[in-house]
Write an enzyme that holds these catalytic residues in place. Structure first.
Site, PDB file in Angstrom:
ATOM      1  NE  ARG A   1       8.852   5.970  -7.098  1.00 58.10           N
ATOM      2  CZ  ARG A   1       8.922   4.589  -7.774  1.00 58.10           C
ATOM      3  NH1 ARG A   1       8.504   3.784  -8.651  1.00 58.10           N
ATOM      4  NH2 ARG A   1      10.143   4.110  -6.857  1.00 58.10           N
TER       5      ARG A   1
ATOM      6  N   GLY B   1      -6.017  19.481   1.383  1.00 50.36           N
ATOM      7  CA  GLY B   1      -6.780  19.761   2.593  1.00 50.36           C
ATOM      8  C   GLY B   1      -6.434  18.246   4.123  1.00 50.36           C
TER       9      GLY B   1
ATOM     10  CB  ALA C   1      11.547 -15.901  -1.089  1.00 49.87           C
TER      11      ALA C   1
ATOM     12  CE1 TYR D   1       8.127  -7.819  -4.710  1.00 48.57           C
ATOM     13  CE2 TYR D   1       6.675 -10.339  -5.748  1.00 48.57           C
ATOM     14  CZ  TYR D   1       6.866  -8.619  -4.605  1.00 48.57           C
ATOM     15  OH  TYR D   1       5.590  -7.848  -5.068  1.00 48.57           O
TER      16      TYR D   1
ATOM     17  CE  LYS E   1       6.319  -7.485  -1.392  1.00 49.60           C
ATOM     18  NZ  LYS E   1       5.919  -6.732  -0.982  1.00 49.60           N
TER      19      LYS E   1
HETATM   20  P1  NAP Z   1       6.132   1.159  -6.902  1.00 48.26           P
HETATM   21  O1  NAP Z   1       5.340   1.912  -7.539  1.00 48.26           O
HETATM   22  O2  NAP Z   1       7.526   0.802  -7.238  1.00 48.26           O
HETATM   23  O3  NAP Z   1       6.577   2.231  -5.954  1.00 48.26           O
HETATM   24  C1  NAP Z   1       7.139   1.880  -4.661  1.00 48.26           C
HETATM   25  C2  NAP Z   1       7.711   2.751  -3.196  1.00 48.26           C
HETATM   26  O4  NAP Z   1       8.514   1.525  -2.653  1.00 48.26           O
HETATM   27  C3  NAP Z   1       8.020   4.032  -4.082  1.00 48.26           C
HETATM   28  O5  NAP Z   1       7.892   4.929  -2.787  1.00 48.26           O
HETATM   29  C4  NAP Z   1       9.641   3.548  -3.657  1.00 48.26           C
HETATM   30  O6  NAP Z   1      10.490   5.024  -3.118  1.00 48.26           O
HETATM   31  C5  NAP Z   1       9.301   2.703  -1.940  1.00 48.26           C
HETATM   32  N1  NAP Z   1      11.026   2.658  -2.326  1.00 48.26           N
HETATM   33  C6  NAP Z   1      11.598   1.354  -2.669  1.00 48.26           C
HETATM   34  N2  NAP Z   1      12.895   1.000  -1.530  1.00 48.26           N
HETATM   35  C7  NAP Z   1      12.458   1.554  -0.931  1.00 48.26           C
HETATM   36  C8  NAP Z   1      13.762   1.545   0.038  1.00 48.26           C
HETATM   37  N3  NAP Z   1      15.481   1.191   0.694  1.00 48.26           N
HETATM   38  N4  NAP Z   1      13.101   2.064   1.372  1.00 48.26           N
HETATM   39  C9  NAP Z   1      12.598   3.270   1.372  1.00 48.26           C
HETATM   40  N5  NAP Z   1      11.160   3.436   0.119  1.00 48.26           N
HETATM   41  C10 NAP Z   1      11.331   2.207  -0.908  1.00 48.26           C
HETATM   42  O7  NAP Z   1       5.650   0.105  -6.123  1.00 48.26           O
HETATM   43  P2  NAP Z   1       4.557  -0.785  -6.043  1.00 48.26           P
HETATM   44  O8  NAP Z   1       3.468  -1.548  -7.276  1.00 48.26           O
HETATM   45  O9  NAP Z   1       3.027   0.446  -5.390  1.00 48.26           O
HETATM   46  O10 NAP Z   1       4.218  -1.494  -5.015  1.00 48.26           O
HETATM   47  C11 NAP Z   1       4.179  -1.411  -3.530  1.00 48.26           C
HETATM   48  C12 NAP Z   1       4.364  -2.628  -3.543  1.00 48.26           C
HETATM   49  O11 NAP Z   1       3.313  -3.883  -3.164  1.00 48.26           O
HETATM   50  C13 NAP Z   1       5.342  -3.484  -2.863  1.00 48.26           C
HETATM   51  O12 NAP Z   1       5.697  -4.255  -1.378  1.00 48.26           O
HETATM   52  C14 NAP Z   1       4.965  -4.572  -4.223  1.00 48.26           C
HETATM   53  O13 NAP Z   1       5.939  -5.624  -3.332  1.00 48.26           O
HETATM   54  C15 NAP Z   1       3.835  -4.864  -3.512  1.00 48.26           C
HETATM   55  N6  NAP Z   1       3.416  -5.732  -4.800  1.00 48.26           N
HETATM   56  C16 NAP Z   1       2.592  -4.599  -5.596  1.00 48.26           C
HETATM   57  C17 NAP Z   1       1.685  -5.413  -6.744  1.00 48.26           C
HETATM   58  C18 NAP Z   1       1.586  -4.721  -8.042  1.00 48.26           C
HETATM   59  O14 NAP Z   1       1.573  -5.482  -9.326  1.00 48.26           O
HETATM   60  N7  NAP Z   1       2.418  -3.639  -8.190  1.00 48.26           N
HETATM   61  C19 NAP Z   1       1.529  -6.641  -6.405  1.00 48.26           C
HETATM   62  C20 NAP Z   1       1.665  -7.174  -5.495  1.00 48.26           C
HETATM   63  C21 NAP Z   1       2.470  -6.979  -4.558  1.00 48.26           C
HETATM   64  P3  NAP Z   1      10.694   6.034  -4.094  1.00 48.26           P
HETATM   65  O15 NAP Z   1       9.338   6.632  -4.423  1.00 48.26           O
HETATM   66  O16 NAP Z   1      11.677   6.966  -3.126  1.00 48.26           O
HETATM   67  O17 NAP Z   1      11.495   5.470  -5.060  1.00 48.26           O
END
Ligand code: NAP
Length: 248
Positions: free
Chosen positions: A17, A55, A158, A156, A160
């Site tokens: 996702r 593809g 900590a 979170y 990051k």
């Molecule tokens: P998200 O939409 O919640 O998707 C998280 C993904 O991580 C999902 O595919 C989930 O798997 C996978 N995941 C979670 N726990 C897992 C585990 N124990 N083992 C394997 N896979 C796991 O998150 P996102 O917003 O795309 O964020 C992606 C990264 O960017 C994260 O590290 C987040 O901290 C960082 N980030 C996000 C934001 C933001 O604003 N969104 C900002 C700063 C940093 P499933 O699909 O199977 O549930």
């Protein structure tokens, strides 16, 4: 500039996702063979299927990245299936927010294991062939809150911030083998992780961002893909924010 990849294989965690999906799709569109990892088979499987039907080259593997033994087993199997993994993007992450006094030990440990220890587990599992081949790219997805802190997110932030120390130290360890290691620190990005914010909060956040909007997963993926490319061979140990100017 067209990014180039010389028949590379990438493993992207959290590829089911959001940001991880966008990274997997962007790398696949550039010709990279992508191993999509997520917690549920369904989400990484659907992303890999989508890439293949367009593809591209992709496969899927459900692994709990917080489980060191499971990651070690999966990494060994994937390395024997694929011979080598040239690019590792540690993107899987979770939040378990709450003020410090009310935060449970479980919420602390779950976030540290899923967001930070997972990076160590995957790096340990797949980096040896990179060092032997004298080519590798490791990108760890951090967050601006690892730089700035955020009330309600000590676990979170900590995790990051820990990623930043890991990234810089690893960059120094692996530089002599031409393996680069960088961190990307997204700001507020439109994904499931931020979907729970109510509209008022979302508007308030956007008003504090110089570019006055949340970012997209694709915008994070574009920078990440560059750091994984042949062109980024002289960039290592760095932290890049993709945050609309929030951290300056
Ligand atoms: P998200 O939409 O919640 O998707 C998280 C993904 O991580 C999902 O595919 C989930 O798997 C996978 N995941 C979670 N726990 C897992 C585990 N124990 N083992 C394997 N896979 C796991 O998150 P996102 O917003 O795309 O964020 C992606 C990264 O960017 C994260 O590290 C987040 O901290 C960082 N980030 C996000 C934001 C933001 O604003 N969104 C900002 C700063 C940093 P499933 O699909 O199977 O549930």
């Amino acid at each position: 500039m067209q990014l180039t990849f010389q028949d590379r294989t990438a493993l992207v965690t959290g590829a089911g996702r959001g940001i991880g999906k966008a990274i997997a799709e962007t790398l696949a569109a550039a010709g990279v063979n992508v191993i999509c990892v997520s917690k549920s088979e369904q989400s990484c499987g659907a992303v890999a299927e989508g890439i293949r039907s367009g593809g591209g080259r992709a496969s899927a593997r459900a692994v709990d990245v917080a489980d060191g033994a499971a990651v070690a087993e999966a990494a060994a199997e994937l390395l024997s299936e694929h011979e080598r993994i040239d690019i590792l993007v540690n993107n899987a992450g979770i939040t378990r927010d709450g003020l410090m006094l009310r935060m449970s030990d479980a919420d602390w440990h779950d976030v540290i294991k899923t967001n930070l220890s997972s990076c160590f587990f995957w790096i340990k599992g797949v980096s040896r062939p990179m060092t032997r081949k004298r080519w590798g790219r490791i990108v760890n997805i951090s967050s601006v809150v690892g730089l700035m802190g955020n009330p309600g997110q000590i676990n979170y932030s900590a995790s990051k911030a820990g990623i930043l120390g890991l990234t810089k130290s690893l960059a120094k360890e692996l530089a002599s083998r031409s393996v680069t290691c960088n961190a990307v620190a997204p700001g507020f990005i439109e994904t499931d992780m931020t979907a729970s914010l109510d509209e008022e909060v979302s508007r308030e956040i956007a008003s504090r961002i110089p570019l006055k909007r949340l970012g997209t997963a694709k915008e994070v993926a574009n920078l990440t893909a560059y750091l994984c490319s042949e062109e980024a061979g002289y960039v290592t140990g760095q932290v890049f924010t993709v945050d609309g100017g929030l951290v300056m």
